[in-house]
Design a protein around this motif. Structure first.
Motif, PDB file in Angstrom:
ATOM      1  N   GLU A   1      35.445  53.335  88.483  1.00  0.00           N
ATOM      2  CA  GLU A   1      36.097  52.074  88.144  1.00  0.00           C
ATOM      3  C   GLU A   1      37.394  52.303  87.363  1.00  0.00           C
ATOM      4  OE1 GLU A   1      35.154  49.177  89.622  1.00  0.00           O
ATOM      5  OE2 GLU A   1      33.942  50.699  90.647  1.00  0.00           O
TER       6      GLU A   1
ATOM      7  N   PRO B   1      29.141  42.950  96.439  1.00  0.00           N
ATOM      8  CA  PRO B   1      29.708  44.197  96.969  1.00  0.00           C
ATOM      9  C   PRO B   1      28.608  45.213  97.255  1.00  0.00           C
ATOM     10  CG  PRO B   1      30.502  43.761  94.733  1.00  0.00           C
ATOM     11  CD  PRO B   1      29.546  42.680  95.085  1.00  0.00           C
TER      12      PRO B   1
ATOM     13  N   TYR C   1      39.892  53.209  89.959  1.00  0.00           N
ATOM     14  CA  TYR C   1      40.259  51.992  90.686  1.00  0.00           C
ATOM     15  C   TYR C   1      41.246  51.145  89.873  1.00  0.00           C
ATOM     16  CZ  TYR C   1      40.027  47.616  93.224  1.00  0.00           C
ATOM     17  OH  TYR C   1      40.362  46.479  93.911  1.00  0.00           O
TER      18      TYR C   1
ATOM     19  N   ARG D   1      34.707  44.907  97.397  1.00  0.00           N
ATOM     20  CA  ARG D   1      34.732  44.567  95.970  1.00  0.00           C
ATOM     21  C   ARG D   1      34.878  43.075  95.694  1.00  0.00           C
ATOM     22  NH1 ARG D   1      35.869  48.467  92.170  1.00  0.00           N
ATOM     23  NH2 ARG D   1      35.894  50.565  93.027  1.00  0.00           N
TER      24      ARG D   1
ATOM     25  N   GLU E   1      27.176  48.757  96.879  1.00  0.00           N
ATOM     26  CA  GLU E   1      27.235  49.949  96.024  1.00  0.00           C
ATOM     27  C   GLU E   1      26.685  51.147  96.794  1.00  0.00           C
ATOM     28  OE1 GLU E   1      28.199  52.412  93.830  1.00  0.00           O
ATOM     29  OE2 GLU E   1      28.295  50.676  92.469  1.00  0.00           O
TER      30      GLU E   1
ATOM     31  N   THR F   1      38.250  46.513 100.759  1.00  0.00           N
ATOM     32  CA  THR F   1      39.065  46.825  99.577  1.00  0.00           C
ATOM     33  C   THR F   1      39.335  48.322  99.463  1.00  0.00           C
ATOM     34  OG1 THR F   1      37.032  46.860  98.261  1.00  0.00           O
ATOM     35  CG2 THR F   1      38.291  44.809  98.254  1.00  0.00           C
TER      36      THR F   1
ATOM     37  N   LEU G   1      32.370  51.700  96.309  1.00  0.00           N
ATOM     38  CA  LEU G   1      31.991  50.301  96.087  1.00  0.00           C
ATOM     39  C   LEU G   1      32.738  49.517  97.149  1.00  0.00           C
ATOM     40  CD1 LEU G   1      30.422  48.211  94.471  1.00  0.00           C
ATOM     41  CD2 LEU G   1      32.453  47.915  93.040  1.00  0.00           C
TER      42      LEU G   1
END
Length: 182
Positions: free
Chosen positions: A65, A26, A68, A21, A28, A144, A18
């Motif tokens: 996620e 963003p 992250y 961010r 994908e 990011t 991703l």
């Protein structure tokens, strides 16, 4: 090639699927089952596409996620979020990618769940081990990507010099040129 691998470890490269961010939109890189299949093959984790489904994409994004969230907590020096820990641990308890000896060497295969288990195990080792101290986020504001800074002196600033590093340096050069002309 649909994916990039600048981070120093596959679990961080997976987190980097991703892009940007903090942007309003963003990018994908796991938007379809085909892109997820491509990631596993292009990363070298699997030799054959695992045959991802839409449900696999949703599960993969959920794991990404969670990893992250754990990485950001480590970067910020905060306690690890329990929900993210539970998600990563659940995947890490699964079977890893199947490795077999074939006529031409090692062949790595498996369904998406096994690829995700391998990524989760790598995340557990990284975030729970000494390498967590090497985590850095790219210094380019739009980027990011999180990477492991294994440089001598631990002063690496960008996820990749040929992309973010060059962009920052070129922007700084243009700003200096503009200031001199003013």
């Amino acid at each position: 090639m649909n994916h990039a691998f600048p981070c120093g470890t596959l679990c961080l490269d997976f987190v980097g699927t991703l892009r940007a961010r903090r942007n309003a939109m963003p990018l994908e890189k796991l938007a379809t089952p085909g892109l997820l299949d491509d990631w596993f093959v292009e990363s070298g984790m699997m030799d054959l596409e695992p045959g991802a489904s839409e449900a696999d994409v949703m599960v993969a994004v959920q794991l990404r996620e969670a990893v992250y969230d754990l990485v950001v907590a480590r970067l910020d020096g905060r306690p690890l979020p329990p929900e993210a820990v539970a998600e990563v641990n659940m995947h890490a308890s699964g079977l890893p990618v199947t490795v077999r000896l074939g006529p031409d060497g090692v062949v790595s295969t498996g369904p998406v769940a096994q690829g995700l288990a391998s990524l989760a195990r790598e995340a557990v080792q990284l975030l729970g081990g000494d390498d967590a101290a090497l985590l850095r986020e790219c210094a380019r504001p739009e980027c990011t990507q999180v990477y492991l800074d294994r440089s001598r002196g631990h002063r690496r600033e960008w996820c990749a010099m040929r992309t973010c590093g060059n962009r920052v340096k070129a922007a700084n050069y243009r700003a200096r040129q503009h200031a001199e002309q003013a």
